[in-house]
Design an enzyme around this catalytic site. Structure first.
Site, PDB file in Angstrom:
ATOM      1  N   GLY A 103     -66.981 -71.047  -5.997  1.00 16.71           N
ATOM      2  CA  GLY A 103     -66.421 -72.366  -6.289  1.00 16.71           C
ATOM      3  C   GLY A 103     -65.062 -72.366  -6.963  1.00 16.71           C
ATOM      4  O   GLY A 103     -64.543 -73.429  -7.295  1.00 16.71           O
ATOM      5  N   TYR A 139     -60.818 -75.786   4.008  1.00 16.84           N
ATOM      6  CA  TYR A 139     -59.999 -76.983   3.785  1.00 16.84           C
ATOM      7  C   TYR A 139     -60.563 -78.181   4.549  1.00 16.84           C
ATOM      8  O   TYR A 139     -60.598 -79.293   4.036  1.00 16.84           O
ATOM      9  CB  TYR A 139     -58.552 -76.726   4.203  1.00 16.84           C
ATOM     10  CG  TYR A 139     -57.865 -75.628   3.419  1.00 16.84           C
ATOM     11  CD1 TYR A 139     -58.131 -75.421   2.071  1.00 16.84           C
ATOM     12  CD2 TYR A 139     -56.950 -74.791   4.025  1.00 16.84           C
ATOM     13  CE1 TYR A 139     -57.496 -74.418   1.352  1.00 16.84           C
ATOM     14  CE2 TYR A 139     -56.302 -73.786   3.322  1.00 16.84           C
ATOM     15  CZ  TYR A 139     -56.581 -73.606   1.975  1.00 16.84           C
ATOM     16  OH  TYR A 139     -55.947 -72.614   1.279  1.00 16.84           O
TER      17      TYR A 139
END
Length: 181
Positions: A103, A139
Site C-alpha cells: 500500500g 493506476y
C-alpha cells in the site's frame, strides 16, 4: 507512513532514482547527483518536492526494517490555462520491490491527491511507460485515465541548444526576446 522528505533523505532518494532508472532500463541516463537533488529540493527557492514512504513494520524476507524508507514520490507544481489553477505533476513514483503490495504506492498517490484537493488544484498528472503493465493496471485501479490523444514531446541536447540559439542574446539583440524567470 508518508512524510515530507528532509535533507537527510537525499542519499536514499538518489539511490531509489537509480533503482527506478534500472527498472526502466535507462540507468545510464541518470546524471543527477545528490548535490543537485539537495539544491532543487531544499535550496533557497525549491520548485521540486518529495514525499517518503516508510515501512510501518519489518518486511520478513525483504530485508526491510520498520521505519525504513521504502519509496518516494517526486513532484512539482504545473499550471492549467484552462482551469486557471495549479496542479501536480508527478515526476517519479517508486516503491522498492521488497515493499510492493503493502500500500505504499497508493499512500503516496493519496497524499498527493490530498495536497491537490486541499490547495484547490484541479489536476494530478504523470506519465507511465507504455510497456509498464503492472503500473498501468495499478493506476487504472485508482481511476487514473490515460490521455491517449496527447503525445509527450521532449527536447534536449543539440536540438535544445539549437532552438535556444534563436532567442535574444546580448550579442544579437535582433533575435526573439527571451524571458528571465
Amino acid at each position: 507512513m508518508i512524510r515530507p522528505a528532509t535533507p537527510d533523505d537525499v542519499p536514499v532518494i538518489h539511490a531509489m532514482i537509480r533503482e527506478l532508472a534500472e527498472y526502466e532500463r535507462a540507468l545510464e541516463d541518470v546524471k543527477a547527483t545528490e548535490e543537485q537533488l539537495r539544491e532543487v529540493l531544499f535550496g533557497t527557492d525549491p520548485a521540486v518536492f518529495a514525499l517518503i514512504a516508510e515501512s510501518d513494520e519489518p518486511v520478513v524476507g525483504g530485508g526491510i526494517s520498520a521505519g525504513e524508507p521504502v519509496g518516494f514520490a517526486l513532484w512539482f507544481r504545473n499550471f492549467s490555462t484552462w482551469t486557471g489553477t495549479h496542479g501536480i505533476y508527478l515526476e517519479d513514483l517508486y516503491v522498492r520491490p521488497g515493499a510492493r503490495g503493502a500500500g505504499h504506492g497508493k499512500a503516496l498517490l493519496a497524499t498527493l491527491a490530498r495536497i491537490c484537493v486541499d490547495r484547490g488544484y484541479q489536476r494530478f498528472e504523470w506519465s507511465v511507460l507504455d510497456w509498464n503493465a503492472p503500473s498501468i493496471a495499478f493506476y487504472k485501479s485508482l481511476g487514473a485515465e490515460p490521455m491517449d490523444e496527447w503525445t509527450v514531446r521532449r527536447m534536449s541536447g543539440e536540438p535544445l541548444r539549437t532552438l535556444a540559439a534563436l532567442a535574444q542574446s546580448d550579442e544579437n539583440p535582433n533575435r526573439a526576446t527571451a524571458l528571465s524567470i
